[in-house]
Scaffold this active site. Structure first.
Site, PDB file in Angstrom:
ATOM      1  N   GLU A   7      42.842 -33.476  14.928  1.00 10.01           N
ATOM      2  CA  GLU A   7      42.020 -34.155  15.938  1.00 10.01           C
ATOM      3  C   GLU A   7      40.974 -33.224  16.561  1.00 10.01           C
ATOM      4  OE1 GLU A   7      44.795 -36.043  18.646  1.00 10.01           O
ATOM      5  OE2 GLU A   7      44.935 -37.778  17.336  1.00 10.01           O
ATOM      6  N   GLU A  16      48.150 -41.540  12.087  1.00 13.90           N
ATOM      7  CA  GLU A  16      49.097 -41.592  13.208  1.00 13.90           C
ATOM      8  C   GLU A  16      48.982 -42.939  13.906  1.00 13.90           C
ATOM      9  OE1 GLU A  16      48.700 -38.499  16.125  1.00 13.90           O
ATOM     10  OE2 GLU A  16      48.338 -36.973  14.619  1.00 13.90           O
TER      11      GLU A  16
HETATM   12  C1  GAL Z   1      47.810 -37.332  18.700  1.00 16.71           C
HETATM   13  C2  GAL Z   1      48.197 -35.993  18.120  1.00 16.71           C
HETATM   14  C3  GAL Z   1      49.675 -35.886  17.883  1.00 16.71           C
HETATM   15  C4  GAL Z   1      50.436 -36.416  19.065  1.00 16.71           C
HETATM   16  C5  GAL Z   1      50.017 -37.840  19.319  1.00 16.71           C
HETATM   17  C6  GAL Z   1      50.753 -38.487  20.457  1.00 16.71           C
HETATM   18  O1  GAL Z   1      46.669 -37.189  19.460  1.00 16.71           O
HETATM   19  O2  GAL Z   1      47.505 -35.736  16.931  1.00 16.71           O
HETATM   20  O3  GAL Z   1      50.003 -34.542  17.650  1.00 16.71           O
HETATM   21  O4  GAL Z   1      50.151 -35.618  20.174  1.00 16.71           O
HETATM   22  O5  GAL Z   1      48.657 -37.871  19.625  1.00 16.71           O
HETATM   23  O6  GAL Z   1      50.308 -39.801  20.681  1.00 16.71           O
END
Ligand code: GAL
Length: 684
Positions: free
Chosen positions: A173, A326
């Site tokens: 990110e 994610e």
């Molecule tokens: C994203 C990140 C992850 C985790 C996740 C939680 O921004 O890449 O490592 O922190 O959010 O929602």
């Protein structure tokens, strides 16, 4: 009006760096991808064994490993401990689970900041940000660069031939911003390349305003906190620079990986409409576009917002399949009050991404952390363990994806383009405008939502895109536009395209300077209309507008004093100083039509406007009748219908079909309970 050809045929500009390394390299032999971030460094090795058994039972075939493992791999400067990671990759490999191996450079170990404090970022007030969290690096720090590239090199050398390794995940990110001295020096170098000399910079930055003239390069700094509003072009160039500086770092890591594993795809996880990074510039630099997306269960607009984000992600890769890297199985922990997801919601959201072009559906994270800042973030295996409602849903969803394997690799065709530009976004939202209530993500969603409600799929495009093949192009806002891009939008209409332009567009040039003359100067001819005043609306006084037939709609936030110059005013302001003046204009120009909206209509007004514009463009949705809350989208031969609402809905379907999710057949209508999804393949 004429529709232009049968499908989008543009895109040479955003071909990914190695199209031969798309998601097909991952899905071949595996089908759709399912998995998540896996952080075994937080657990004793016995747990790893159970993890892998549970993963297999849940249909997991791809996990992302190592995102936050720098301190574990390099416990002291220069040391290396790969033993544990060898065992993780071997274990996953022997279970047939592919590894998306991350470079661990998003979160440097404390020793880096302790011994090399200049690697730590500095905020706009000049305060250093410390370790103890994550992301604490300056993208322009030579020491950070050196240490990061060293560990990436060793990681790639060690795992280049590992049979489990299927994909590289660079950093995490990207979005860091820094105001330190090293950054200021790098900013000056970037500016020298852009402007050549100080005279050109002074001219572009308009430094005759407020005595800001620069006499030598050393005087130029990043836009640090100042007593009053910052020079807007300095700020705009800093946005550009920050995105480029991060990209330079990403490229340096990527090149090390590519050299050692030319046959493995490389990605980095995006964040949808994330302001600091110009993803149009980034996407061609990776083989597969991937995105992290966390819809807010408390936001009634989440389904439309998610669809917009997925359409953007697909479009960033030029229409190629992408990865949802994610998402959350349940509530996150970083909003102030984190609503959970009702049963069925994780499946619905995941299948929505699939329907809009994802070939992989992954989560943050596999097993819920017991400690650390994310100890209350949902996971695929919750704290309560695998014998839970949540894990059962995860397992069922992972396993049902086998039935959808034929969807992998198929395209999501769109006849409508929506223009989005990061530089224009940065410039639009600077301080010192007529109103700070006109914001870009809101404008995009306002114009996107009525298309989504009608089952009309949209590709997002940069302003320089070749629009051939799109019957309709929507420009919710393009505050900043180059002469060339304005000319190509004009040309698009002349050749038969339908163009819809939202307010406060075409205002500034690429330096952020306001274009003089009646606005929007470079689009005035194609729109057949022009304006002379921007008039933000009073909050407590909704703006009434009338269509020609006397029906009306309400608008808010913004109005403009416009005059028709060949266009037909199809809606007018009903009262106040603007009574009788055009609010919406339609102009037949060449073989096409251009529409302009001089206000911010509420949802019903935009819905009616969208119906009219779609009729001009001869575009219809995936299904003729969609009840509220129901989404329909075609991917390859499959028609996905998703019920985001709380009521059971009956939806007419055009042909007898098999639901790939259940194997049942449907004819005439399908009935969808709340959160139900069907994936309909026509029966021969
Ligand atoms: C994203 C990140 C992850 C985790 C996740 C939680 O921004 O890449 O490592 O922190 O959010 O929602």
């Amino acid at each position: 009006m004429t529709s232009l050809g049968s499908g989008p045929a543009r895109r040479s500009r955003h071909l990914t760096a190695s199209p031969r390394l798309g998601t097909h390299t991952l899905t071949a032999g595996r089908g759709l991808l399912f998995g998540g971030d896996y952080n075994p460094e937080q657990w004793p090795e016995e747990v790893w064994i159970e993890d892998v058994e549970l993963m297999r039972a849940a249909g997991v075939n791809l996990v992302t490993v190592g995102v936050f493992s720098w301190a574990r791999i390099e416990p002291q400067p220069g040391a290396r401990d790969f033993g544990w990671l060898d065992r993780v990759l071997d274990l996953l490999g022997s279970a047939g689970i592919a590894v998306d191996l991350a470079t661990p450079t998003a979160s440097p170990p404390p020793w880096l900041g302790h011994r090399w404090p200049r690697t730590l970022p500095v905020d706009e007030s000049g305060h250093r940000l410390w370790y103890g969290s994550r992301n604490q690096f300056c993208p322009s720090s030579p020491a950070y660069r050196e240490k990061a590239l060293a560990i990436v090199t060793d990681l790639a050398d060690r795992y280049a031939g590992h049979p489990a390794l299927a994909l590289w995940h660079v950093g995490n990110e990207y979005g860091q911003v820094c105001h330190c001295g090293d950054t200021a020096a790098a900013f000056r170098t970037w500016l020298r390349e852009r402007y050549g000399d100080l005279d050109a910079l002074n001219e572009a930055w308009g430094t005759s305003f407020w005595s800001q003239r620069y006499g030598e390069w050393a005087e130029i700094i990043t836009p640090r906190r100042a007593p009053y509003m910052i020079n807007p072009t300095q700020q705009l160039d800093f946005w550009r620079f920050c995105s480029d500086a991060l990209l330079a770092h990403y490229r340096a890591e990527r090149d090390i990986l590519r050299e050692r594993t030319p046959d493995l795809p490389i990605t980095t996880n995006f964040m949808g409409l994330f302001k600091p990074v110009d993803y149009w510039a980034w996407a061609p630099e990776e083989d597969i576009v991937s995105n992290d997306w966390y819809p807010d269960p408390a936001d009634p607009l989440s389904p439309a917002r998610s669809a917009l984000t997925h359409d953007l992600t697909r479009s960033l890769g030029g229409g190629r399949p992408w990865l949802l890297m994610e998402q959350a199985t349940n509530g996150v922990n970083w909003r102030p009050h984190n609503l959970p997801k009702p049963p069925g919601q994780l499946r619905l959201e995941s299948l929505q991404a699939l329907a809009r072009g994802a070939d992989g559906l992954c989560y943050f994270q596999w097993r819920a952390s017991r400690f650390g800042a994310e100890r209350f973030h949902a996971a695929m295996v919750p704290h309560a363990g695998p014998e839970t409602r949540l894990h059962a849903e995860v397992r069922a969803h992972g396993n049902e994806l086998r039935g959808l394997a034929s969807v992998a690799g198929t395209p999501v065709p769109a006849k409508v383009a929506m223009v989005h530009d990061w530089a224009s976004w940065w410039a639009l939202e600077e301080r010192g405008r007529p109103s700070d209530r006109l914001t870009l993500p809101d404008q995009l969603l306002r114009f996107y939502r009525p298309l989504w409600e009608r089952g009309v799929t949209v590709d997002l495009v940069p302003p320089s895109a070749d629009l051939t093949g799109y019957a309709l192009t929507v420009v919710p806002n393009l505050y900043l536009i180059s002469d060339g891009d304005a000319a190509s939008l004009t040309e698009y209409v002349h050749r038969g395209g339908v163009l819809l332009v939202g307010p406060f567009s075409g205002v500034a040039d690429p330096r952020g300077h306001v274009r003089t003359g009646r606005f929007p100067a470079p689009l005035r001819e194609v729109l057949g209309a022009s304006g002379e005043e921007w008039l933000p609306a009073q909050e407590d006084r909704p703006v009434r507008c009338h269509w020609a037939d006397g029906t009306g709609f309400t608008a808010r936030i913004w109005t403009e004093l416009m005059a028709a110059e060949g266009a037909e005013p199809v809606a007018t302001f009903a009262d106040g100083d603007l009574a009788g003046r055009p609010a919406v204009l339609r102009h037949e120009s060449g073989a096409g039509v251009a529409w302009y909206v001089a206000t911010v209509p509420e949802a019903d007004g935009l819905s009616e406007l969208t119906a009219r514009v779609l009729a001009d463009a001869d575009v219809t949705g995936a299904l003729p009748e969609l009840p509220p809350g129901v989404e329909a989208v075609r991917r390859g031969p499959v028609l996905f219908v998703l019920n985001h609402g709380d009521e059971t809905r009956r939806v007419p379907i055009p042909y007898p079909a098999e639901d790939l999710l259940t194997g049942s057949t449907a004819d005439g209508t399908v009935t969808l309970a709340p959160r139900a999804v069907v994936a309909l393949r026509p029966l021969d």
